[in-house]
Design a protein around this motif. Structure first.
Motif, short mmCIF file in Angstrom:
data_model
loop_
_atom_site.label_atom_id
_atom_site.label_comp_id
_atom_site.label_asym_id
_atom_site.label_seq_id
_atom_site.Cartn_x
_atom_site.Cartn_y
_atom_site.Cartn_z
N PHE A 68 97.68 6.33 -40.63
CA PHE A 68 97.64 7.22 -39.97
C PHE A 68 96.23 7.56 -39.57
CE2 PHE A 68 100.99 7.92 -43.36
CZ PHE A 68 102.00 8.10 -42.50
N ASP A 96 106.18 12.65 -39.63
CA ASP A 96 105.51 11.40 -39.07
C ASP A 96 105.80 10.11 -39.42
OD1 ASP A 96 102.99 12.96 -37.42
OD2 ASP A 96 103.38 14.04 -39.22
N PRO A 131 99.02 14.48 -41.41
CA PRO A 131 100.48 14.11 -41.40
C PRO A 131 101.60 14.60 -42.17
CG PRO A 131 99.28 12.10 -42.22
CD PRO A 131 98.26 13.35 -41.88
N LYS A 177 98.10 11.53 -37.46
CA LYS A 177 99.18 11.23 -36.85
C LYS A 177 99.84 9.83 -37.16
CE LYS A 177 98.94 14.24 -32.56
NZ LYS A 177 98.61 14.03 -31.33
N HIS A 182 109.08 5.08 -37.44
CA HIS A 182 108.43 5.57 -38.29
C HIS A 182 109.49 5.97 -39.26
CE1 HIS A 182 110.74 8.42 -36.05
NE2 HIS A 182 110.53 9.48 -36.70
#
Length: 416
Positions: free
Chosen positions: A270, A226, A188, A274, A244
């Motif tokens: 994560f 991310d 990420p 992601k 986020h």
């Protein structure tokens, strides 16, 4: 990959005659426990590690001790400068701390590579890429043009900050793409910031910062990272309803209007490169604080409840008195009410509407009826001076005003 997002520690804050050293020490111990409990890979402090550019020695000791403790729990630490932090102060130990698994980003760098950091997981593998953006000063990203209007400067500065984020994100994206081409695991991209984003709620302890003429940064101008870890606002919250993009808030109440807030840090998880989730880890209250409001009778009744207070620490109080009559002995009355109670009264003030009513009651007076000293005295009546420091400040103001009046009167007589 797991990170802990926190900000706005304000180490060294002197809060109405009180040190916060014990609270900060307790918070750091608690944070270290969370790092081990949740097996956190990296901790990000998104600005304002210190309260001033010249923090007291005990604040530096707390800072250094925390860095050493973090280096022993196999967790990377990222420190970003806020508007309260001094670039020079953070830089003086930057190289030394880098040997303790701590990266310090004190200012925007002309070398973009220095602001795109690799975050390693506990196994020593690359777990995320970080676009490490500290508090941005206008000179960091643009050159001022004298001929520009205020609106043009604001637009140009906003574009420059947006451009800086975009450049960092593109560099991080290139590194991520290269990993994918090499068949490595996806990672990420995380970004940081220390600024006011549009649409957030602030508190009294947040001093307004303006990056040049830019009052607030639009959320849609952040890169497509991310997760975006923000600092400067002391109330934990999402930005633009985005899961986020978040402020973690300060770990302790930095003003009495933050007392009712539940302080927290963000545990960000994560999965497979992601963003997955954010868990707010609630921080215990290390110093009891409370706000009491009402007339004198009501305040006395509320204070009676403290007879059963069993905490080892006295409660810090802010008392707001709602009385129609202007009480000249207010401080004395409050002291008499609390003398045998396990409390410390740090702030006594009249309710805002009562202060305004007191001022309006004198509105019928005209300037022709008042001397210069009378007008100045009326102005001071609208300001509260309760602590020793504030009373001393009032005395200095009065002396300075008297000197100015004497100088003006002397100059006027010489002209005549």
């Amino acid at each position: 990959m797991k990170i802990l997002h926190t900000s706005d520690w304000h180490l060294g804050q002197h809060f109405i005659t009180k040190s916060r050293a014990n609270e900060h020490s307790c918070f750091m111990a608690w944070l270290l426990e969370q790092v081990e409990l949740h097996q956190v890979d990296a901790v990000i402090v998104a600005g304002d590690i210190f309260d001033t550019g010249t923090p007291p020695s005990y604040a530096r000791e707390l800072y250094n001790s925390f860095v050493v403790a973090m280096s022993k729990v196999n967790c990377q630490l990222i420190i970003l400068a806020g508007n309260h932090d001094s670039v020079a102060t953070l830089n003086e130990s930057k190289q030394l701390l880098s040997q303790l698994n701590t990266q310090v980003i004190s200012s925007v760098s002309p070398e973009l590579e220095q602001q795109v950091l690799e975050l390693k997981n506990r196994q020593g593998q690359l777990g995320a890429l970080l676009c490490a953006v500290p508090f941005v000063r206008p000179r960091d990203v643009m050159q001022s043009e004298a001929w520009q209007s205020g609106t043009e400067k604001q637009q140009r500065l906003g574009a420059a900050i947006t451009g800086h984020y975009a450049s960092l994100y593109q560099l991080a994206e290139n590194k991520r793409t290269q990993r994918i081409e090499e068949h490595a695991s996806p990672v990420p991209i995380i970004a940081t910031g220390h600024l006011t984003a549009l649409g957030v709620s602030v508190t009294e302890s947040v001093r307004d910062i303006y990056i040049g003429t830019l009052e607030a940064f639009p959320a849609n101008q952040f890169p497509a990272a991310d997760y975006i870890a923000l600092g400067h606002i002391h109330r934990a919250q999402k930005v633009a309803k985005s899961e986020h993009i978040r402020y973690s808030g300060s770990p302790i109440p930095l003003s009495f209007d933050e007392v009712k807030q539940q302080k927290s840090v963000n545990l960000v998880n994560f999965v497979e490169g992601k963003f997955d989730s954010v868990t707010e880890l609630m921080i215990p209250r290390f110093q009891p604080m409370q706000v009491i409001k009402g007339n004198l009778e009501g305040i006395e009744a509320q204070l009676a409840d403290f007879n059963t207070h069993i905490d080892s620490l006295p409660v810090w109080l802010s008392i707001e008195v709602q009385e129609q009559d202007y009480l000249t002995d207010l401080q004395t009355r409050i002291e008499a009410m609390t003398i045998d109670l396990p409390v410390e009264v740090l702030q006594v003030r009249r309710a805002r509407k009562d202060r305004e009513q007191h001022l309006h009651s004198e509105v019928k007076e005209t300037l022709s009826e008042l001397s210069v000293n009378d007008v100045f005295a009326r102005c001071l009546q609208g300001v509260e001076f309760t602590t020793d420091a504030e009373i001393a400040r009032k005395s200095r103001i009065e002396v300075a005003f008297k000197q100015i009046v004497e100088q003006v009167e002397h100059a006027t007589q010489e002209e005549k």
